[in-house]
Design a protein around this motif. Structure first.
Motif, PDB file in Angstrom:
ATOM      1  N   ASP A  12      -1.369   8.331  -3.801  1.00 18.62           N
ATOM      2  CA  ASP A  12      -1.175   8.478  -2.352  1.00 18.62           C
ATOM      3  C   ASP A  12      -1.794   9.769  -1.809  1.00 18.62           C
ATOM      4  N   LEU A  55       0.172   1.946   2.320  1.00 20.90           N
ATOM      5  CA  LEU A  55       0.320   1.480   0.925  1.00 20.90           C
ATOM      6  C   LEU A  55       1.508   0.525   0.772  1.00 20.90           C
ATOM      7  N   GLN A  56       1.612  -0.440   1.658  1.00 23.36           N
ATOM      8  CA  GLN A  56       2.774  -1.333   1.652  1.00 23.36           C
ATOM      9  C   GLN A  56       2.407  -2.786   1.354  1.00 23.36           C
ATOM     10  N   LEU A 100      -2.907  -1.697  -2.066  1.00 26.71           N
ATOM     11  CA  LEU A 100      -2.655  -0.992  -3.331  1.00 26.71           C
ATOM     12  C   LEU A 100      -3.794  -1.245  -4.322  1.00 26.71           C
ATOM     13  N   SER A 157       6.589   1.822  -1.882  1.00 29.57           N
ATOM     14  CA  SER A 157       5.730   0.780  -1.288  1.00 29.57           C
ATOM     15  C   SER A 157       6.493  -0.525  -1.079  1.00 29.57           C
ATOM     16  N   VAL A 180       4.121  -4.249  -6.762  1.00 30.26           N
ATOM     17  CA  VAL A 180       3.356  -3.035  -6.442  1.00 30.26           C
ATOM     18  C   VAL A 180       2.540  -2.620  -7.668  1.00 30.26           C
TER      19      VAL A 180
END
Ligand code: ZN
Length: 316
Positions: A12, A66-67, A72, A100, A110
């Motif tokens: 991140d 980043l969800q 990702l 996330s 994730v």
């Protein structure tokens, strides 16, 4: 020259600003920036940043995008691509799957998305091998999420997922609070690295060692504790030191006051890492350059730093 090895790098904190801008437009995510230039500024620590608060704020923005699985996968792919282009041969990238979950993903999903991105990049750039480290987070109400992270790590441990970590605000949530999580980690026999001795003192590192960590993220607090230095040398513990980042959070008053040289000269297995390529506007090569310029490491000593990193890698 030894192989360029990066052991401590947060996904991140290392996103390309262009990608964050694109993802936000594509997915109609509101960013706290009206223009791309403003976004770039907000994704980097200010040049004169010396506060942990200002530094940690920089993570809020990348996490907005980043969800979802495609984000990702893409960002992991791109980070591996950036590292391969820099000439890095081996890198371990870390992230906290529990950060996330806002759009309904599970920690398994994730992790799978990030593994896909890493594998796709390694196919395209066979000069690099990467591992993924799953971070548990320091906090007061997330033990169940941390235990889920440990389950995910156990399930996917293999040729890409390689260890668990503990990240977050060390002074607010002491390492001692995470005994039950690391008891589970020990039970499963998972490899461990723990952020410790960055924003808290030597005792935090001793606790990390008692949890079975053979590697410690930062660990610079050891510099003030000769007995701990001795223990680190004796047990061949590797410190993942990130000089620029340590300076930016105010852990050392100036770059030249950073204890990396003293720890190295005392025989501690210190390694050089970027921590966050975007937030700290750095890279492994730049950090190694600092070793030469600020700390007067010779080429031979740089080789030793890289050798320590290579020997401490989780994927053998
Ligand atoms: Zn870190």
């Amino acid at each position: 020259m030894r192989k360029l090895t990066e052991l401590h790098l947060h996904l991140d904190g290392s996103l390309r600003p262009e990608t964050v801008w694109e993802l936000a437009r594509e997915k109609q995510i509101a960013l706290p920036a009206a223009s791309f230039e403003e976004l770039q500024l907000k994704m980097r620590a200010p040049k004169d940043c010396t506060s942990l608060h200002e530094f940690l704020e920089r993570f809020d923005l990348p996490l907005l995008v980043l969800q979802e699985e495609d984000a990702l996968e893409r960002t992991t792919f791109e980070l591996v691509e950036d590292l391969a282009k820099e000439g890095v041969s081996y890198a371990e990238i870390r992230f906290a799957p529990q950060q996330s979950l806002q759009k309904g993903l599970t920690q398994d999903q994730v992790t799978e998305a990030s593994v896909r991105g890493a594998k796709r990049a390694m196919e395209l750039y066979p000069s690099i091998r990467v591992g993924l480290i799953l971070c548990c987070m320091r906090g007061s109400a997330n033990e169940a999420l941390n235990l889920d992270t440990v389950e995910t790590a156990r399930k996917y441990l293999g040729d890409v997922v390689c260890a668990v970590d503990l990240a977050g605000a060390e002074s607010l949530y002491p390492t001692e609070m995470f005994g039950p999580v690391f008891a589970r980690v020990k039970e499963y026999g998972l490899p461990v690295t723990i952020h410790a001795g960055e924003a808290a003192g030597p005792d935090s590192m001793r606790t990390a060692l008692s949890y079975g960590a053979k590697r410690i993220g930062h660990g610079i607090a050891a510099a003030s504790d000769p007995a701990l230095i001795e223990e680190l040398v004796e047990k061949k513990v590797t410190l993942e030191v990130c000089v620029t980042s340590n300076y930016q959070i105010g852990a050392v008053p100036s770059l030249k006051d950073h204890p990396i040289r003293r720890l190295f000269d005392a025989g501690v297995r210190v390694t050089v890492n970027s921590d966050n390529m975007t937030i700290s506007d750095t890279s492994l090569c730049r950090e190694l350059e600092l070793m030469r310029e600020v700390f007067r490491f010779t080429d031979k000593e740089i080789d030793t730093l890289l050798e320590y990193a290579w020997e401490a890698r989780f994927l053998k």
